[in-house]
Design an enzyme around this catalytic site. Sequence first.
Site, PDB file in Angstrom:
ATOM      1  N   ASN A 279       0.815  -1.210   0.000  1.00 51.01           N
ATOM      2  CA  ASN A 279       0.000   0.000   0.000  1.00 51.01           C
ATOM      3  C   ASN A 279       0.851   1.263   0.000  1.00 51.01           C
ATOM      4  O   ASN A 279       0.427   2.303  -0.506  1.00 51.01           O
ATOM      5  CB  ASN A 279      -0.963   0.002   1.187  1.00 51.01           C
ATOM      6  CG  ASN A 279      -0.262  -0.242   2.502  1.00 51.01           C
ATOM      7  OD1 ASN A 279       0.446  -1.239   2.650  1.00 51.01           O
ATOM      8  ND2 ASN A 279      -0.440   0.643   3.458  1.00 51.01           N
ATOM      9  N   HIS A 401       1.139  -8.734  -0.439  1.00 49.82           N
ATOM     10  CA  HIS A 401       1.475  -7.820   0.654  1.00 49.82           C
ATOM     11  C   HIS A 401       0.635  -8.030   1.916  1.00 49.82           C
ATOM     12  O   HIS A 401       1.166  -8.147   3.011  1.00 49.82           O
ATOM     13  CB  HIS A 401       1.345  -6.378   0.176  1.00 49.82           C
ATOM     14  CG  HIS A 401       1.729  -5.386   1.229  1.00 49.82           C
ATOM     15  ND1 HIS A 401       2.988  -5.362   1.804  1.00 49.82           N
ATOM     16  CD2 HIS A 401       1.025  -4.395   1.835  1.00 49.82           C
ATOM     17  CE1 HIS A 401       3.042  -4.400   2.711  1.00 49.82           C
ATOM     18  NE2 HIS A 401       1.867  -3.802   2.762  1.00 49.82           N
ATOM     19  N   HIS A 411      -4.661  -3.938  11.020  1.00 52.82           N
ATOM     20  CA  HIS A 411      -5.046  -4.518   9.715  1.00 52.82           C
ATOM     21  C   HIS A 411      -5.835  -5.827   9.859  1.00 52.82           C
ATOM     22  O   HIS A 411      -5.881  -6.637   8.935  1.00 52.82           O
ATOM     23  CB  HIS A 411      -3.821  -4.756   8.835  1.00 52.82           C
ATOM     24  CG  HIS A 411      -2.957  -3.544   8.651  1.00 52.82           C
ATOM     25  ND1 HIS A 411      -3.420  -2.400   8.055  1.00 52.82           N
ATOM     26  CD2 HIS A 411      -1.664  -3.299   9.000  1.00 52.82           C
ATOM     27  CE1 HIS A 411      -2.444  -1.497   8.028  1.00 52.82           C
ATOM     28  NE2 HIS A 411      -1.381  -2.015   8.603  1.00 52.82           N
ATOM     29  N   HIS A 438       2.957  -6.333   5.554  1.00 53.69           N
ATOM     30  CA  HIS A 438       1.913  -5.362   5.899  1.00 53.69           C
ATOM     31  C   HIS A 438       1.714  -5.169   7.396  1.00 53.69           C
ATOM     32  O   HIS A 438       1.681  -4.033   7.867  1.00 53.69           O
ATOM     33  CB  HIS A 438       0.600  -5.778   5.240  1.00 53.69           C
ATOM     34  CG  HIS A 438      -0.446  -4.717   5.211  1.00 53.69           C
ATOM     35  ND1 HIS A 438      -0.179  -3.411   4.892  1.00 53.69           N
ATOM     36  CD2 HIS A 438      -1.791  -4.770   5.450  1.00 53.69           C
ATOM     37  CE1 HIS A 438      -1.315  -2.708   4.927  1.00 53.69           C
ATOM     38  NE2 HIS A 438      -2.292  -3.496   5.266  1.00 53.69           N
TER      39      HIS A 438
HETATM   40 FE   LIG Z   1       1.425  -2.267   4.138  1.00 53.77          FE
END
Ligand SMILES: [Fe+2]
Length: 576
Positions: A279, A401, A411, A438
């Site tokens: 990201n 990812h 997340h 991530h």
């Molecule tokens: Fe990330």
Amino acid sequence: MRWRSALLLLLAAAAVVVAAAAEPASTLSGPARPVTVALGNRGHTVDLPDTDPRVQRRVTGWAPEQVAVALGAGPGSAWVSWVTGAAQMGGAVEPLDPAAVRSVVRYGLAADSLVHEAAGEALVYSQLYPFDGLQNYTSGIIHHVRLQELRPGTKYYYRCGDPAIPDAMSEVHAFRTMPPVGPTSYPGRIAVVGDLGLTYNTTTTVEHMVRNHPDLVLLLGDVTYANLYLTNGTGTDCYSCTFGHSTPIHETYQPRWDYWGRYMEPVTSSIPMMVVEGNHEIEEQIHNKTFAAYSSRFAFPSEESGSFSPFYYSFDVGGIHFIMLASYVDYKRSGRASPSWNHLDVESLSLTFTVSTNLFISFNKGIHLHRNNSGEQYRWLERDLANVDRSVTPWLIAGWHAPWYSTYKAHYREVECMRMEMEELLYSYSVDIVFTGHVHAYERSNRVFNYTLDPCGPVHISVGDGGNREKMATSHADEPGHCPDPLSTPDPFMGGFCAFNFTSGPAAGRFCWDRQPEYSAYRESSFGHGILEVTNETHALWSWHRNQDLYASVGDEIYIVREPDKCLPKSSRMAY
Ligand SMILES: [Fe+2]
């Protein structure tokens, strides 16, 4: 004498016990009891400043810098990439002419015998922000040259640059090609890192990784964290916390990419590295352009593997078929409607933007976030999986990812839409291991499919602990008071809301478990890197190395053992 014999027997028995205890566990033993290692003092993450000599431009004129090697789809080809010329930052920037300097690699089997020559392509990219007060960036000239007809398992020496311009060729570098494709042929060590960044933790991670002598590096996204900076070079540990409401667009400071390329050159010029986007590589800019730095700076075997995309591709290394997938482009099975698919709403934001008049707009390589429901990635994945011959590449390893089976609060289940689209397909082809990043911590799963322990499911390993500048993930969603509100979990880039309460198992009716889920085998919040050593068609040793440990120490390790007779589909099994 009797005492001495007894003592020797005792010592021998103790040695046997120690040897048995030192043997890593195996997935054949079934799912492991979940383990969480308590958080210790992990230190603070601080970016290398622009005054650090390791990130400063050390070359002059058209001399190459940021030299890097990437693999082709097989051992017979590889990419050499580098940068020439100086990048520019300012209100008005004028891109360099890519034709100003040639892209040539001279290579051979000895440092003084570079008898082969290959030519490639050159490009520049720009990161443009048409807002008063923001600065624009245009890169140096980025070169990519593909070497072909290489011998497998062979050390090649090379120089890159433009031989027609004085002092425009690099020093001699060397890298080793991967072993031949086949079920009895494997590289020595594959390093796996994620969320690397460019902090003092990063440098420790990289130093430890190099001490483990990898033959190949997989980097699972979130590369430089240039998007934690404003265009004036002011950085922060958390962009949205510090600048979220004060900037017209999420800015980036692209010189951080050049810093990263320079710092990494001793590694990337000698060890092939394969990257997939995270990201932090989205980096939106004018005209909804995204991923410009990522797509321009790295080389990928996209054409060779039939994806024609920098975001997902595949390649073979000995008896391993690697598939790199995209978390941040369309992963839908088909063109089905999706109300919130990748709703990066730059268009509506742009209505409030003030366009600067002194902007020099030029794109040599337009990059667009794939926001439609084309199903292209999924269809490519179906084709790629169907073409894998497990009698040639028994191991099937995927990487992307954002993890599907992370149990950290950060997340938590935000990638559920991607999991729901793709997990069944990957499972049907008996993918052996999934590597992700991530989440800024380490976690290894038991074999799992659809949140259920399954002896034929992949082992999911998340190594987002490479050294990034943001906070380390330390809270677990199963701890009291730490289960996030389901509606708060979807990532706006990830395709909307798919994560509902569990419908079965111990957490049925709830969004989070009330203890470490059984699919989570080991989790720990430390910086580090992983090493995969595939030894034959069925056995691979995975080890995770913490930055705070001595070089030879192992924080977590397990033998990942394939069971093709049990787990491969019948059509594939027949090849054995
Ligand atoms: Fe990330």
